[in-house]
Every structure is written in structure tokens, then in C-alpha cells.
Design an enzyme around this catalytic site. Structure first.
Site, PDB file in Angstrom:
ATOM      1  N   TYR A 149       0.846  -1.198   0.000  1.00  0.00           N
ATOM      2  CA  TYR A 149       0.000   0.000   0.000  1.00  0.00           C
ATOM      3  C   TYR A 149       0.882   1.249   0.000  1.00  0.00           C
ATOM      4  O   TYR A 149       0.697   2.163  -0.822  1.00  0.00           O
ATOM      5  CB  TYR A 149      -0.934  -0.034   1.219  1.00  0.00           C
ATOM      6  CG  TYR A 149      -1.774   1.196   1.375  1.00  0.00           C
ATOM      7  CD1 TYR A 149      -2.665   1.577   0.384  1.00  0.00           C
ATOM      8  CD2 TYR A 149      -1.679   1.985   2.522  1.00  0.00           C
ATOM      9  CE1 TYR A 149      -3.442   2.711   0.527  1.00  0.00           C
ATOM     10  CE2 TYR A 149      -2.451   3.120   2.677  1.00  0.00           C
ATOM     11  CZ  TYR A 149      -3.333   3.478   1.678  1.00  0.00           C
ATOM     12  OH  TYR A 149      -4.088   4.606   1.824  1.00  0.00           O
ATOM     13  N   LYS A 153       1.193   3.986  -3.127  1.00  0.00           N
ATOM     14  CA  LYS A 153       0.888   5.407  -2.956  1.00  0.00           C
ATOM     15  C   LYS A 153       2.142   6.260  -3.186  1.00  0.00           C
ATOM     16  O   LYS A 153       2.060   7.387  -3.664  1.00  0.00           O
ATOM     17  CB  LYS A 153       0.305   5.682  -1.562  1.00  0.00           C
ATOM     18  CG  LYS A 153      -1.054   5.057  -1.315  1.00  0.00           C
ATOM     19  CD  LYS A 153      -2.134   5.494  -2.287  1.00  0.00           C
ATOM     20  CE  LYS A 153      -2.650   6.871  -2.028  1.00  0.00           C
ATOM     21  NZ  LYS A 153      -3.856   7.181  -2.867  1.00  0.00           N
TER      22      LYS A 153
END
Ligand code: UDP
Length: 331
Positions: A149, A153
């Protein structure tokens, strides 16, 4: 201003839509309703300046059509929540990378300013007392799913900043720290809605690990105000900003506070990380934003502190329970 909000039927996106409409802007929302919900924007549906399109942010044709109609883009659509990230890593990585590629590419064609919401997860395991935007990032190895994650990002951030440098697309990055408020769901692992639901449903309040880990929670209205201010100021393009609150609390203290404020008799229990998230899960011991930059640039000052935030969340969850049956807490 005509704003497009990707992920606008989500928790933060729906509050952002509300704030923009309240000051007279027009709002288009694009949401696939995977973690967002139509009910989050139901109250806005009658407003002539509001439109919600159900669709995928990776679908070029849909995004291109909406891009034509807007002046600025708040790009919030992403796979979020530690539970979702651990359970569905392919979806997390693909949504986060592809969606941002599509939004930036089309925004660059039409020269529309983009605000990209990133995450404090990018700071990873750094043990610093507070994190500043120019700090080194300390992300764990690729065999631990959680870090996908942060990396996805982070690639989104690199891409947004590259579009600014190479193609002069005005793009600003907001790194959101733990955000809370009404409409946030505990389904994807967020601690405050989980604790509040457990407390109200007389279920055990599940503290992961030792409970000594600390987080600083920011209220969604403060966060939304910061996003709007960063979009409004022209010279924020090419910059990265932390957005959050710098008062922290340990998770065990949080559990006690929620229990007390909800007037609950729930027991507070410890759950090992392996049991909550599977083997090899790494958590951060602390995570606190250094807010100097955003304070300096847009005069940001969080107005809500934890007891007021919890009051709002408890009230929201109570009234939700009055209108529909309580959903069992599964963890
Ligand atoms: N947490 C917990 N019980 C829960 C859900 C979360 O103790 O039912 C802990 C979690 O392990 C972490 C902290 O609360 O240490 C914040 O978790 P959340 O998923 O809300 O945010 P993040 O980990 O991204 O800071």
C-alpha cells in the site's frame, strides 16, 4: 469552481463534496462504490450542483468525460484500510497505480490542477517522534503485504510530482494521517469505528498487540479544510504536505476512552497481530505528523481534538443503529 472528486462517495470524499457544495462550488463525484457508499452522498443528491457517477477510476472514457466538465480534480479514489490491503493486495496495487495514471494523464491533457491524497503509511517504520515531508522513508520488505500500500501510494506521489516537473501539470500531494469522523467504516480495519461499534454492540474491544502503539487522529472536517486550502492556493503545485493532527494517544488508552465515552460495559481484550492480520504483520509503534509546513503555507490549525471527534462518531453510530439493525463485529 467545478470540482471532480474521485472516490467522492467514500468517507473523506463525501465530507469534501459537502464542504465544496456549501461554499457554492459544483461537484462531480466518481466512485465505484467498492468501499464508498451511495448513502454517504444521499443527502447531496437533490442539489443541482451535485452529480454522482458510479464508475471505475481506471476507466479512461469515464474519467475523460468528467475531466471535460471540471476545473480541478481531488483524486481520492484508492484501495484503503489495512484489512483490505492485507486481504486484497492485487486489487490494492492495481487500483492505486492505474487509477492515478489515468487521472494524471487526462488532467495533463486538459491542464486541470490535481490534488492527490497520499498516506502517512509512506513513512513506514521510521521511529522518529514526528514525520516531516522531506524525511527518508523506511518501508519494509515486499514479502510483507502491508507495505504494498505504502509503495503504491509512493509511486503515485512520484508520478504526480514527475507530471509537474516534466509537463507542468499543477499537482499537489497531501499525505493524510489517521483521519476519523462519521461515515468511516470499521470494515477495513480502521480502529476508531471498530472500537465504537464494539463498545455500542457490547462486544469485546479488540486491542491489537501490546496496545502501546500510538496514533494521532485528525477530524475529517479539519482534513477537508486543509485539502480545499491546498487546492485553492496556486503555488502549492509540486509540493507535498502532511495533513493530520499532532496530539497522539496509545491504542490501549483509546480503547478505555471509547469505552467510557460510549458508556459501555464491553471488556477490553488483547488480540495478537498474527490473529488479526495473519503471520508476519508489522505495525508502527508511533506515527505523528510534523505540521510545520502546512501551518506555514495555509495557516492550517486542527480545531477538533479526540474527545470531540469520538463524541461525533459515537453519536453517528448510535443513530445508525436506531435506523438499521446492528451489524455483528467480526474481529
Ligand atoms: N487496531 C486495534 N484494534 C482494531 C483495529 C486496529 O488495536 O480493531 C490498531 C492497529 O493495529 C493499529 C492502530 O489500531 O496499531 C491503528 O489502526 P488503523 O488500521 O486504524 O490505522 P493505521 O494502522 O493505518 O494507523
Amino acid at each position: 469552481m467545478n470540482a471532480l472528486i474521485t472516490g467522492g462517495a467514500g468517507f473523506i470524499g463525501s465530507h469534501l463534496a459537502e464542504a465544496l457544495l456549501a461554499r457554492g462550488d459544483s461537484v462531480r463525484v466518481l466512485d465505484d462504490l467498492s468501499t464508498g457508499a451511495r448513502s454517504n452522498v444521499a443527502a447531496l443528491e437533490g442539489n443541482a450542483r451535485f452529480r454522482c457517477v458510479v464508475g471505475d477510476v481506471t476507466d479512461r472514457a469515464t474519467v475523460a468525460g468528467l475531466m471535460e466538465e471540471c476545473d480541478v480534480v481531488f483524486h481520492l479514489a484508492a484501495a484503503v484500510g489495512v484489512r483490505l490491503v492485507v486481504d486484497s493486495p492485487v486489487r490494492t496495487i492495481e487500483t492505486n497505480l492505474r487509477g492515478t495514471e489515468v487521472v494524471l494523464e487526462l488532467a495533463a491533457e486538459k491542464n486541470k490542477k490535481v490534488l492527490l491524497t497520499s498516506t502517512s503509511e509512506v513513512y513506514g517504520k521510521s521511529a522518529k517522534a514526528s514525520f516531516a515531508e522531506t524525511d527518508d522513508l523506511l518501508i519494509g520488505p515486499s514479502n510483507m503485504g502491508r507495505w504494498s500500500y505504502a509503495c503504491s501510494k509512493l509511486m503515485d506521489e512520484f508520478l504526480a510530482l514527475a507530471y509537474w516537473r516534466e509537463r507542468r501539470l499543477p499537482a499537489v500531494v497531501a499525505r493524510l494521517f489517521n483521519t476519523v469522523g462519521p461515515r468511516q467504516t470499521g470494515r477495513y480495519g480502521m480502529v476508531i469505528p471498530s472500537f465504537v461499534s464494539q463498545a455500542l454492540d457490547h462486544q469485546p474491544i479488540t486491542v491489537h498487540g501490546t496496545g502501546k502503539q500510538r496514533r494521532a487522529f485528525a477530524y475529517v472536517a479539519d482534513v477537508v479544510g486543509a485539502l480545499v486550502a491546498l487546492m485553492d492556493r496556486e503555488d502549492t503545485a509540486g509540493e507535498v504536505f502532511n495533513v493530520g493532527n499532532d496530539q497522539d494517544i496509545s491504542i490501549e488508552e483509546l480503547a478505555r476512552l471509547v469505552k467510557k465515552m460510549a458508556g459501555s460495559a464491553s471488556e477490553i481484550v488483547r488480540v495478537p497481530y498474527e490473529q488479526a492480520y495473519g503471520a508476519g504483520f508489522e505495525d508502527m509503534q508511533r506515527r505523528m505528523p510534523d505540521l510545520s509546513k502546512i501551518k506555514r503555507w495555509v495557516g492550517y490549525e486542527p480545531r477538533f481534538q479526540l474527545p470531540a471527534m469520538l463524541e461525533q462518531v459515537i453519536e453517528f453510530e448510535r443513530s445508525r443503529r436506531e435506523t438499521r439493525p446492528a451489524s455483528p463485529v467480526t474481529r
